[in-house]
Enzyme design. Structure first.
Site, mmCIF file in Angstrom:
data_model
loop_
_atom_site.group_PDB
_atom_site.id
_atom_site.type_symbol
_atom_site.label_atom_id
_atom_site.label_comp_id
_atom_site.label_asym_id
_atom_site.label_seq_id
_atom_site.Cartn_x
_atom_site.Cartn_y
_atom_site.Cartn_z
ATOM 1 C CG LEU A 198 -2.260 0.450 1.192
ATOM 2 C CD1 LEU A 198 -3.033 -0.271 0.218
ATOM 3 C CD2 LEU A 198 -2.701 0.421 2.616
ATOM 4 C CG HIS A 199 3.003 2.755 -3.079
ATOM 5 N ND1 HIS A 199 2.537 1.743 -3.695
ATOM 6 C CD2 HIS A 199 3.492 3.364 -4.163
ATOM 7 C CE1 HIS A 199 2.668 1.698 -4.991
ATOM 8 N NE2 HIS A 199 2.834 2.959 -5.235
ATOM 9 N NE ARG A 200 -1.008 3.362 -7.070
ATOM 10 C CZ ARG A 200 0.090 3.648 -7.746
ATOM 11 N NH1 ARG A 200 0.542 4.834 -7.926
ATOM 12 N NH2 ARG A 200 0.645 2.818 -8.680
#
Ligand code: UD1
Length: 389
Positions: free
Chosen positions: A220-222
């Site tokens: 998860l990094h957006r």
């Protein structure tokens, strides 16, 4: 008809951030094998710089160290893009390349394309035409602009060709070649590090890798998921829910880790079977993904890798620029909707989930096709140039 002239000047290949490396590695190998391709200069913009985000992946992928590192580091989008442009421009003046090759949709892709277009240096964009139709995504802006500027556009799926035609891009410049990211996956899968070893090396109980219902992998990094406290909280709630059904292994991006702490959300992960790891190497990620029962992600590349591996993927986004992974692959879009997530996880545990099939030309030979086509194209360019002079 003009005399055949070998194209002059090297090819400048640009990488900047983690997802670029697995795309560029097979291209460099294919270029080296193609006689009508000139020498390559590998330029790293320095957008990613942590060892775990950068050097380790270079080693895993057998990428040579970059010839030049522009060392731009992190900054706002405008500053990072501008800084890459400022440092890339004199390099193009010095190298006088026959073309630049850019991959994907990161800020480095856009910045170097802008510089090359003003220098009238041909631009080759690998992974062109992907569209999420969501301009809140910085990558969507990078894709749109890069494709308008590119001279040669290599696509991974048919939908991309349709998108480019709709945007008025001459279809003669567009070539469907398959997916270079899957070239890397196929080449390295046999050398993947087992999930148990990765956990053990991180000081975590390796038996999680053989939990009765399997384990899930999270990335998860957006910005849309992790830069706002409410949204990050919703995303963590989805993960907590999933973790009530099976243990989750989560290599955490530095941006996400920093935001979990900044927004005081660490408590949401306490007393859950969610194992946090540092960002992993490529071979460790392949081992984790290929052994996972399911994957929860907002990454673009992982949607493709899970499709290629036949592992169910729940994408925590409202849209995808890679629709073939939904129509043909194992991908399902769930956003941050915990009811939907719960139903999908239960379904996967009950039935195994979407099996999918391998999209057309995701066969491990995309880079070879690109090298062959690019060699012919460069030679034709040189012939045209010679006959004009
Ligand atoms: C970038 C790409 C994204 C890609 C992702 C993969 C853009 C617009 N985004 O996002 O498309 O999916 O890479 O990781 O180009 N940081 C570190 N160490 C690093 C790099 C970054 O700590 O080596 C931290 C910094 O706090 C930085 C933040 O991560 O400010 C964001 O880095 P940046 O390169 O701007 O974007 P990513 O989120 O990594």
């Amino acid at each position: 008809m003009g005399k055949i002239v070998r194209p002059q000047g090297p090819i400048v290949c640009v990488v900047g951030a983690r997802p670029n490396y697995m795309k560029m590695a097979p291209l460099l190998r294919a270029f080296a094998r193609q006689p009508d391709i000139p020498g390559v200069v590998l330029v790293h913009t320095g957008q990613h710089y942590d060892v775990s985000m950068n050097a380790r992946l270079f080693a895993d992928l057998g990428l040579p160290p970059p010839d030049i590192n522009l060392e731009v580091g992190s900054a706002t989008h405008a500053v990072q893009t501008a800084e890459i442009m400022r440092r890339f421009e004199p390099l193009l003046d010095e190298l006088q390349p026959s073309c630049i090759v850019v991959v994907g949709d990161v800020n480095s892709t856009l910045a170097c394309s802008l510089v090359a277009s003003k220098k009238r240096t041909p631009i080759v964009h690998v992974e062109a035409g992907l569209r999420s139709f969501d301009r809140d995504m910085p990558e969507e802006i990078n894709r749109l602009v890069t494709d308008q500027l590119a001279d040669l556009l290599y696509t991974t799926e048919h939908e991309a060709t349709t998108n480019l035609a709709r945007e008025g891009i001459d279809t003669k410049r567009v070539h469907f070649v398959g997916n270079v990211m899957i070239d890397s996956l196929r080449e390295h899968l046999a050398h993947a590090v087992s999930a148990a070893s990765t956990l053990g090396n991180a000081g975590i109980d390796p038996s999680i890798a053989s939990a009765p219902d399997g384990f899930g992998v999270v990335t998860l990094h957006r910005p849309s998921n992790v830069d706002n406290p409410d949204r990050l909280g919703e995303a963590l709630a989805v993960l907590r829910d999933a973790a009530s059904r099976l243990p989750l292994v989560w290599p955490v991006h530095p941006r996400t880790r920093a935001n979990i702490e900044r927004f005081a959300l660490t408590g949401m992960l306490k007393a859950t079977p969610i194992v946090l790891l540092e960002p992993q190497g490529y071979l460790e990620m392949l081992g984790l993904l290929s052994a996972a029962r399911l994957v929860l992600t907002d990454s673009g590349g992982i949607q493709e890798e899970t499709t290629a591996l036949g592992v169910p993927c729940l994408t925590m986004r409202e849209n995808t620029e890679r629709p073939v992974t939904v129509s043909h692959g194992t991908n399902t879009l769930i956003g941050r909707d915990s009811v939907r997530a719960r139903a999908c996880v239960a379904e996967i545990l009950r039935t195994g989930g979407k099996r999918g099939c391998i999209p057309e030309l995701w066969d491990g030979h995309a880079a070879q096709r690109i090298a062959k086509h690019l060699g012919v194209w460069l030679t034709a360019q040189a012939v045209a140039l010679h006959s004009q002079s």
